[in-house]
Design an enzyme around this catalytic site. Structure first.
Site, PDB file in Angstrom:
ATOM      1  N   SER A  67       0.233  53.245  60.697  1.00 18.47           N
ATOM      2  CA  SER A  67       1.582  53.529  61.176  1.00 18.47           C
ATOM      3  C   SER A  67       2.103  54.903  60.738  1.00 18.47           C
ATOM      4  O   SER A  67       1.502  55.919  61.049  1.00 18.47           O
ATOM      5  CB  SER A  67       2.487  52.391  60.692  1.00 18.47           C
ATOM      6  OG  SER A  67       3.781  52.538  61.143  1.00 18.47           O
ATOM      7  N   ASP A 283       2.093  55.183  65.118  1.00 21.59           N
ATOM      8  CA  ASP A 283       1.460  54.226  66.032  1.00 21.59           C
ATOM      9  C   ASP A 283       2.441  53.774  67.112  1.00 21.59           C
ATOM     10  O   ASP A 283       2.212  52.778  67.807  1.00 21.59           O
ATOM     11  CB  ASP A 283       0.867  53.023  65.287  1.00 21.59           C
ATOM     12  CG  ASP A 283       1.919  52.222  64.537  1.00 21.59           C
ATOM     13  OD1 ASP A 283       2.996  52.781  64.246  1.00 21.59           O
ATOM     14  OD2 ASP A 283       1.681  51.034  64.243  1.00 21.59           O
ATOM     15  N   ASN A 377      14.826  51.156  60.284  1.00 19.53           N
ATOM     16  CA  ASN A 377      13.831  52.220  60.449  1.00 19.53           C
ATOM     17  C   ASN A 377      13.401  52.435  61.900  1.00 19.53           C
ATOM     18  O   ASN A 377      12.544  53.266  62.178  1.00 19.53           O
ATOM     19  CB  ASN A 377      12.607  51.931  59.579  1.00 19.53           C
ATOM     20  CG  ASN A 377      11.934  50.607  59.938  1.00 19.53           C
ATOM     21  OD1 ASN A 377      11.928  50.188  61.082  1.00 19.53           O
ATOM     22  ND2 ASN A 377      11.373  49.945  58.931  1.00 19.53           N
ATOM     23  N   PRO A 499      10.409  44.620  46.075  1.00 18.34           N
ATOM     24  CA  PRO A 499       9.080  45.237  46.036  1.00 18.34           C
ATOM     25  C   PRO A 499       8.637  45.552  47.459  1.00 18.34           C
ATOM     26  O   PRO A 499       8.831  44.728  48.356  1.00 18.34           O
ATOM     27  CB  PRO A 499       8.192  44.141  45.425  1.00 18.34           C
ATOM     28  CG  PRO A 499       8.900  42.859  45.694  1.00 18.34           C
ATOM     29  CD  PRO A 499      10.366  43.164  45.786  1.00 18.34           C
ATOM     30  N   GLY A 501       6.225  45.868  50.643  1.00  9.80           N
ATOM     31  CA  GLY A 501       5.062  45.096  51.086  1.00  9.80           C
ATOM     32  C   GLY A 501       3.937  45.999  51.542  1.00  9.80           C
ATOM     33  O   GLY A 501       2.859  45.532  51.865  1.00  9.80           O
ATOM     34  N   THR A 502       4.179  47.295  51.603  1.00 11.64           N
ATOM     35  CA  THR A 502       3.147  48.200  52.122  1.00 11.64           C
ATOM     36  C   THR A 502       2.778  49.322  51.154  1.00 11.64           C
ATOM     37  O   THR A 502       1.826  50.039  51.385  1.00 11.64           O
ATOM     38  CB  THR A 502       3.602  48.864  53.444  1.00 11.64           C
ATOM     39  OG1 THR A 502       4.780  49.633  53.166  1.00 11.64           O
ATOM     40  CG2 THR A 502       3.916  47.850  54.516  1.00 11.64           C
TER      41      THR A 502
HETATM   42  P1  NG1 Z   1       7.995  47.781  52.970  1.00 15.90           P
HETATM   43  O1  NG1 Z   1       6.982  48.759  52.465  1.00 15.90           O
HETATM   44  O2  NG1 Z   1       7.708  46.348  52.644  1.00 15.90           O
HETATM   45  O3  NG1 Z   1       9.391  48.219  52.625  1.00 15.90           O
HETATM   46  C1  NG1 Z   1       8.025  48.906  55.383  1.00 15.90           C
HETATM   47  C2  NG1 Z   1       9.378  48.854  56.026  1.00 15.90           C
HETATM   48  C3  NG1 Z   1       9.504  47.545  56.764  1.00 15.90           C
HETATM   49  C4  NG1 Z   1       8.391  47.335  57.758  1.00 15.90           C
HETATM   50  C5  NG1 Z   1       7.044  47.577  57.086  1.00 15.90           C
HETATM   51  C6  NG1 Z   1       5.896  47.549  58.047  1.00 15.90           C
HETATM   52  C7  NG1 Z   1      11.492  49.786  55.198  1.00 15.90           C
HETATM   53  C8  NG1 Z   1      12.465  49.849  54.092  1.00 15.90           C
HETATM   54  N1  NG1 Z   1      10.450  48.960  55.023  1.00 15.90           N
HETATM   55  O4  NG1 Z   1       7.912  47.790  54.550  1.00 15.90           O
HETATM   56  O5  NG1 Z   1      10.742  47.491  57.380  1.00 15.90           O
HETATM   57  O6  NG1 Z   1       8.553  48.148  58.876  1.00 15.90           O
HETATM   58  O7  NG1 Z   1       7.022  48.824  56.383  1.00 15.90           O
HETATM   59  O8  NG1 Z   1       5.560  48.791  58.580  1.00 15.90           O
HETATM   60  O9  NG1 Z   1      11.653  50.468  56.195  1.00 15.90           O
HETATM   61 ZN    ZN Z   2       4.536  51.999  63.068  1.00 15.10          ZN
END
Ligand code: NG1
Ligand code: ZN
Length: 537
Positions: A67, A283, A377, A499, A501-502
């Protein structure tokens, strides 16, 4: 038969042996990390996808992308038959399988086949796509090797470079026997082009609406797809496509995430560009608009503004068409306070708040007849219930209900399978055209509260646990109290932490009456996170 698979896996795994120690988990967006750590993960995802396909007796999608992350990262996620994210139990399974040592792999696969009663006589069918990263072709091959290790004769539809939302669309169309659309990239492009042309009609200018804009392709797949789509939209939209790919670097100083987080224009857009700009991510599933006003001041219109534009317009069309359908919105804690306020107080539209991650939003949106969901976002879409689709189409076919006809047009322009930057862009343009609006009119729907996102690196981000759709911290003890105390010092102060997730970080969100206060609030909360997660507590 299972023993045959076991020996094939042992053989094929030799070319994709696990040489890295790092534990890699299936997060919000699948597996995502540095590309050079992912070969064995991709191979095993291939195995998992083939088995999942056999189990559910349908086509499964595999998308190779990271992404909005930098070029050196990559990732992969699985798409279930109706275009939704992988079932949670299989996310756990995928993580376990991705992290097994080589010598345990075939044994575990055999036990999975047995315990899940997977019918091996069903031919597996997997739809594969990838983004434009240099690492993607080799990782794609690793996925294919994994699929073939399960069944040499698997049906593999490798679509090469596609956006994440196109991959979801292809999965839905393939499994739906073509009712949603034709399962090809050309089918996707022509569905959107025809729907947009129908919505715009013969006159592409209206009121203050001008059909000229810049599209920032983030040097990624969005640029490739936009180019295809724009050929079909000549004379309807006037687009200056920028950040088209190499030598431009993917997501570097451009794209939706850069614009949203840095709160500034992407590379190759200047304050005197004279038009609005739409930034896609790497992406093409996120969309952020921006423009400069006459005084040269930068303005950003994020996922919340897009959601409110859609919700307001659909609300209007429902009233005009006199259709009795329940419209609702879904947001996360990252939604700007002003947007939630506008939805509930001005539009009288109910808003559900879910944890981060589009699968939660998508699911909650399905509770409404028309469910508009967006992350701030820029990732989101609108889902329509079967009842809504039928009601709208019936009313549209009577001929005299213009508002119902317009709603029917949106049914086709919107990719309901998942957030889709290009489809969302066409929906936004169609609404601005319908209203005869300049982007400034849209921007002035409501005023965003100043806000800021911070990241804090800590020893273990999972020390932070949350509740109430991530709006309140449970652990570490005392952190929520600290956040409450800090936030109470600022007018309109709101802050929460969770926390990621990515990424291996704790995210801090802060919102307040002025940018200076939002920054200060965020910094203080970030310091508290650092202190309480230092491992000494
Ligand atoms: P994480 O890294 O869990 O904050 C980010 C985005 C999510 C979602 C995922 C998947 C923010 C704050 N967080 O997740 O909304 O889009 O990536 O790509 O934008
Ligand atoms: Zn994306």
């Amino acid at each position: 038969m299972a023993s045959k698979i076991a020996s094939r896996i042992v053989e094929a795994a030799k070319a994709h042996s696990k040489t890295v120690e790092k534990y890699i988990g299936y997060g919000t967006a699948g597996f995502r990390t540095k590309a050079d750590l992912l070969d064995h993960v991709m191979f095993r995802v291939g195995i998992v996808s083939a088995l999942r396909s056999k189990m559910v007796k349908a086509s499964i999608g595999v998308m190779i992308t990271a992404s909005h992350n930098p070029e050196e990262d990559n990732g992969v996620k699985l798409v279930d038959p109706h275009g939704e994210m992988l079932e949670p139990a299989w996310e756990v399974l995928a993580t376990e399988i991705a992290n097994l040592p080589d010598e345990k792999l075939s044994e575990r696969i055999v036990s999975l086949i047995e315990t899940s009663k997977i019918d091996l006589s069903t031919r597996s069918s997997v739809i594969v796509g990838r983004d434009t990263r240099q690492s993607s072709p080799a990782l794609c091959q690793a996925v294919i090797d994994g699929i073939k290790a399960v069944e040499e004769d698997s049906e593999i539809a490798n679509f090469g470079i596609v956006s994440t939302p196109i991959l979801h669309y292809l999965v839905v169309c393939t499994n739906g026997g073509g009712t949603y659309g034709e399962p090809t990239v050309d089918g996707y492009v022509s569905k959107l082009v025809n729907a947009f042309r129908t919505l715009i009609g013969d006159d592409n200018k209206r009121g203050k609406y001008e059909p000229s804009l810049i599209i920032d392709g983030a040097n990624g797949v969005g640029a490739v797809i936009s180019e295809k789509l724009l050929k079909g939209l000549e004379n309807t939209l006037n687009v200056n496509l920028i950040n088209l790919g190499p030598p431009g670097i993917l997501n570097y100083d451009c794209g939706a995430d850069y614009v949203k987080v840095q709160q500034r224009e992407p590379l190759n857009v200047t304050s005197n560009c004279g038009t609005r700009c739409a930034s896609l991510d790497g992406d093409a599933d996120r969309l952020i608009y921006l423009y400069f006003d006459d005084a040269g001041k930068f303005h950003m219109l994020d996922g919340d503004k897009i959601a409110l534009l859609l919700a307001e317009h659909f609300n209007d069309l429902l009233k005009k068409s006199q259709l009795n359908l329940k419209l609702g919105m879904v947001q996360t804690a990252y939604a700007n306070g002003s947007s939630t306020n506008y939805a509930t107080k001005v539009l009288n539209v109910p808003v559900t708040c879910t944890p981060t991650g589009v699968k939660f939003l998508h699911h909650a949106a399905q509770e409404f007849d028309i469910g508009v969901y967006f992350e701030a976002n820029g990732h989101g879409t609108t889902v329509f219930s079967d009842n809504a689709i039928k009601t709208i189409q019936d009313a549209a076919s009577t001929g005299s209900n213009a508002a119902a006809k317009e709603l029917a047009g949106f049914l086709n322009v919107i990719n309901s399978t998942v957030g889709d930057a290009i489809s969302d862009l066409l929906a936004v343009e169609a609404i601005l055209h319908s209203k005869g609006w300049h982007i400034q009119d849209w921007d002035e729907m409501y005023q965003d509260l100043p806000n800021r996102l911070f990241k804090v690196s800590v020893a273990d981000r999972n020390l932070v646990t949350t509740t109430d759709a991530e709006r309140r911290v449970v652990t570490p003890e005392g952190l929520q109290e600290r956040i409450d105390n800090i936030a109470s010092k600022f007018k309109d102060g709101r802050s929460f932490v969770r926390p990621s997730g990515t990424e291996d970080v704790v995210r801090v969100y802060a919102e307040a009456d002025t940018q200076e206060n939002a920054d200060k609030l965020g910094k203080e909360v970030a310091a508290a996170v650092g202190e309480l997660c230092s491992g000494n507590n």
